[in-house]
Scaffold this motif. Structure first.
Motif, PDB file in Angstrom:
ATOM      1  N   ALA A  70       5.338   0.188  -2.035  1.00 38.14           N
ATOM      2  CA  ALA A  70       6.627  -0.770  -2.829  1.00 38.14           C
ATOM      3  C   ALA A  70       6.338  -1.698  -3.814  1.00 38.14           C
ATOM      4  O   ALA A  70       5.700  -2.552  -4.231  1.00 38.14           O
ATOM      5  CB  ALA A  70       7.177  -2.061  -1.393  1.00 38.14           C
ATOM      6  N   GLU A  71       7.588  -1.546  -4.480  1.00 35.71           N
ATOM      7  CA  GLU A  71       7.887  -1.919  -5.792  1.00 35.71           C
ATOM      8  C   GLU A  71       7.644  -3.366  -5.762  1.00 35.71           C
ATOM      9  O   GLU A  71       8.409  -4.042  -5.126  1.00 35.71           O
ATOM     10  CB  GLU A  71       8.864  -1.906  -6.777  1.00 35.71           C
ATOM     11  CG  GLU A  71       9.363  -1.809  -8.369  1.00 35.71           C
ATOM     12  CD  GLU A  71      10.677  -1.907  -8.553  1.00 35.71           C
ATOM     13  OE1 GLU A  71      10.744  -2.032  -9.909  1.00 35.71           O
ATOM     14  OE2 GLU A  71      11.599  -1.246  -7.998  1.00 35.71           O
ATOM     15  N   ASP A  72       6.085  -3.907  -6.949  1.00 33.03           N
ATOM     16  CA  ASP A  72       6.322  -5.351  -7.584  1.00 33.03           C
ATOM     17  C   ASP A  72       5.787  -6.279  -5.809  1.00 33.03           C
ATOM     18  O   ASP A  72       6.317  -7.234  -6.417  1.00 33.03           O
ATOM     19  CB  ASP A  72       7.834  -6.107  -7.634  1.00 33.03           C
ATOM     20  CG  ASP A  72       8.196  -6.097  -8.841  1.00 33.03           C
ATOM     21  OD1 ASP A  72       7.252  -5.170  -9.906  1.00 33.03           O
ATOM     22  OD2 ASP A  72       9.335  -5.755  -9.214  1.00 33.03           O
ATOM     23  N   LEU A  73       5.403  -5.087  -4.819  1.00 37.55           N
ATOM     24  CA  LEU A  73       4.380  -6.531  -4.038  1.00 37.55           C
ATOM     25  C   LEU A  73       3.096  -6.156  -4.007  1.00 37.55           C
ATOM     26  O   LEU A  73       2.587  -5.759  -4.050  1.00 37.55           O
ATOM     27  CB  LEU A  73       4.741  -5.734  -3.071  1.00 37.55           C
ATOM     28  CG  LEU A  73       5.962  -5.830  -2.268  1.00 37.55           C
ATOM     29  CD1 LEU A  73       6.536  -5.065  -1.078  1.00 37.55           C
ATOM     30  CD2 LEU A  73       6.447  -7.732  -1.803  1.00 37.55           C
ATOM     31  N   PRO A  74       2.316  -7.087  -3.869  1.00 36.31           N
ATOM     32  CA  PRO A  74       1.074  -7.203  -4.540  1.00 36.31           C
ATOM     33  C   PRO A  74       0.249  -6.757  -3.246  1.00 36.31           C
ATOM     34  O   PRO A  74       0.760  -6.388  -1.768  1.00 36.31           O
ATOM     35  CB  PRO A  74       0.703  -9.226  -4.391  1.00 36.31           C
ATOM     36  CG  PRO A  74       1.659  -9.060  -3.141  1.00 36.31           C
ATOM     37  CD  PRO A  74       3.039  -8.452  -2.866  1.00 36.31           C
ATOM     38  N   VAL A  75      -0.729  -6.287  -3.320  1.00 34.33           N
ATOM     39  CA  VAL A  75      -2.157  -4.975  -2.233  1.00 34.33           C
ATOM     40  C   VAL A  75      -3.421  -6.725  -2.266  1.00 34.33           C
ATOM     41  O   VAL A  75      -3.927  -6.629  -1.377  1.00 34.33           O
ATOM     42  CB  VAL A  75      -2.465  -4.587  -2.846  1.00 34.33           C
ATOM     43  CG1 VAL A  75      -3.498  -3.730  -1.538  1.00 34.33           C
ATOM     44  CG2 VAL A  75      -0.962  -3.630  -2.819  1.00 34.33           C
ATOM     45  N   LEU A  76      -3.750  -6.472  -3.293  1.00 30.49           N
ATOM     46  CA  LEU A  76      -5.196  -7.825  -3.817  1.00 30.49           C
ATOM     47  C   LEU A  76      -5.275  -8.635  -2.890  1.00 30.49           C
ATOM     48  O   LEU A  76      -6.161  -8.501  -2.181  1.00 30.49           O
ATOM     49  CB  LEU A  76      -5.846  -7.286  -4.623  1.00 30.49           C
ATOM     50  CG  LEU A  76      -6.810  -8.798  -5.360  1.00 30.49           C
ATOM     51  CD1 LEU A  76      -7.948  -7.620  -4.027  1.00 30.49           C
ATOM     52  CD2 LEU A  76      -7.486  -8.322  -6.418  1.00 30.49           C
ATOM     53  N   LEU A  90       1.155  -1.206   0.076  1.00 28.34           N
ATOM     54  CA  LEU A  90      -0.562   0.115   0.056  1.00 28.34           C
ATOM     55  C   LEU A  90       1.194   1.341  -0.156  1.00 28.34           C
ATOM     56  O   LEU A  90       0.369   1.998  -0.577  1.00 28.34           O
ATOM     57  CB  LEU A  90      -0.695  -0.389   0.998  1.00 28.34           C
ATOM     58  CG  LEU A  90      -2.388  -0.730   1.722  1.00 28.34           C
ATOM     59  CD1 LEU A  90      -2.470  -0.886   2.529  1.00 28.34           C
ATOM     60  CD2 LEU A  90      -3.270  -0.464   0.430  1.00 28.34           C
ATOM     61  N   ALA A  91       2.115   1.467   0.633  1.00 28.86           N
ATOM     62  CA  ALA A  91       2.795   2.707   0.653  1.00 28.86           C
ATOM     63  C   ALA A  91       4.183   2.540  -0.477  1.00 28.86           C
ATOM     64  O   ALA A  91       4.279   2.895  -0.589  1.00 28.86           O
ATOM     65  CB  ALA A  91       4.319   1.716   1.704  1.00 28.86           C
TER      66      ALA A  91
END
Length: 209
Positions: A41-47, A38-39
């Motif tokens: 960060a590159e290539d980190l999933p949220v959903l 949410l912040a």
């Protein structure tokens, strides 16, 4: 409960390595990934982590509702819930064997349902009440292991069980990662069989209701 801790390691390996870096048992990891995602960060999933977290909460709430009023320890209701968890994981493993390269929507569905199953397992383990063995998280177990050790000023009581929980989730994660080299569904199949075996053994033990 230690056997379920091992299977949780396998399930989380499948979720993180095979289903877009989603933890389905370790919600601490999921919350951290979600926060970083949410912040920006590159290539980190949220959903994926968000859906798995919601699924886990739904599963835990369902487990809590079913177990409401039950005494601590093993009961018919804990057996039924663990059989349900095993069947769900088994069904998801079959789905992956039929579709070994799931699309993103299918992968999200799989990780959400796995999170729900693990929520049910966590609620069940909580009622069974083996100290320091929640089956889904080891941070508190590590804290107790260190704080109650001789170095921490304690007696080292329960260090065997705590150490076993840490080592088994570690071994489970390693086993799950190794099985991924064969097939994405292999770790889930093994975890499902372990869960159903635990339910079968528990069903033969003295029950509280």
């Amino acid at each position: 409960m230690l056997a379920l801790t091992f299977s949780t390691g396998m399930i989380d390996a499948v979720g993180y390595l095979g289903l877009d870096r989603v933890f389905t048992g370790n919600m601490t990891g999921n919350v951290v990934i979600l926060g970083m995602g949410l912040a920006g960060a590159e290539d980190l999933p949220v959903l994926g982590p968000a859906l798995a977290l919601i699924g886990f909460l739904v599963g835990a709430a369902f487990g809590g509702r079913v177990l409401k009023g039950a005494a601590k320890g093993w009961s018919r209701r804990t057996t039924v819930l663990l059989v349900l968890v095993g069947v769900v994981i088994m069904g998801l493993s079959v789905a992956i064997f039929l579709d070994p390269e799931p699309t993103r929507p299918v992968a999200l569905t799989l990780s959400t349902l796995l999170g729900t199953a693990m929520g049910v397992q966590a609620a069940t383990a909580r009622l069974i009440g083996v100290k320091d063995v929640t089956t889904v998280v080891i941070t508190s177990t590590l804290t107790g292991l260190a704080a109650d050790s001789v170095l921490g000023g304690g007696t080292g009581a329960d260090s065997g069980r705590r150490s076993a929980a840490v080592l088994l989730i570690l071994a489970g994660a390693g086993t799950g990662a190794a099985l991924l080299t064969w097939h994405l569904g292999a770790g889930l199949l093994a975890a499902a069989l372990i869960t159903l075996l635990v339910a079968a053994v528990g069903a033969r033990s003295p029950r509280t209701d």
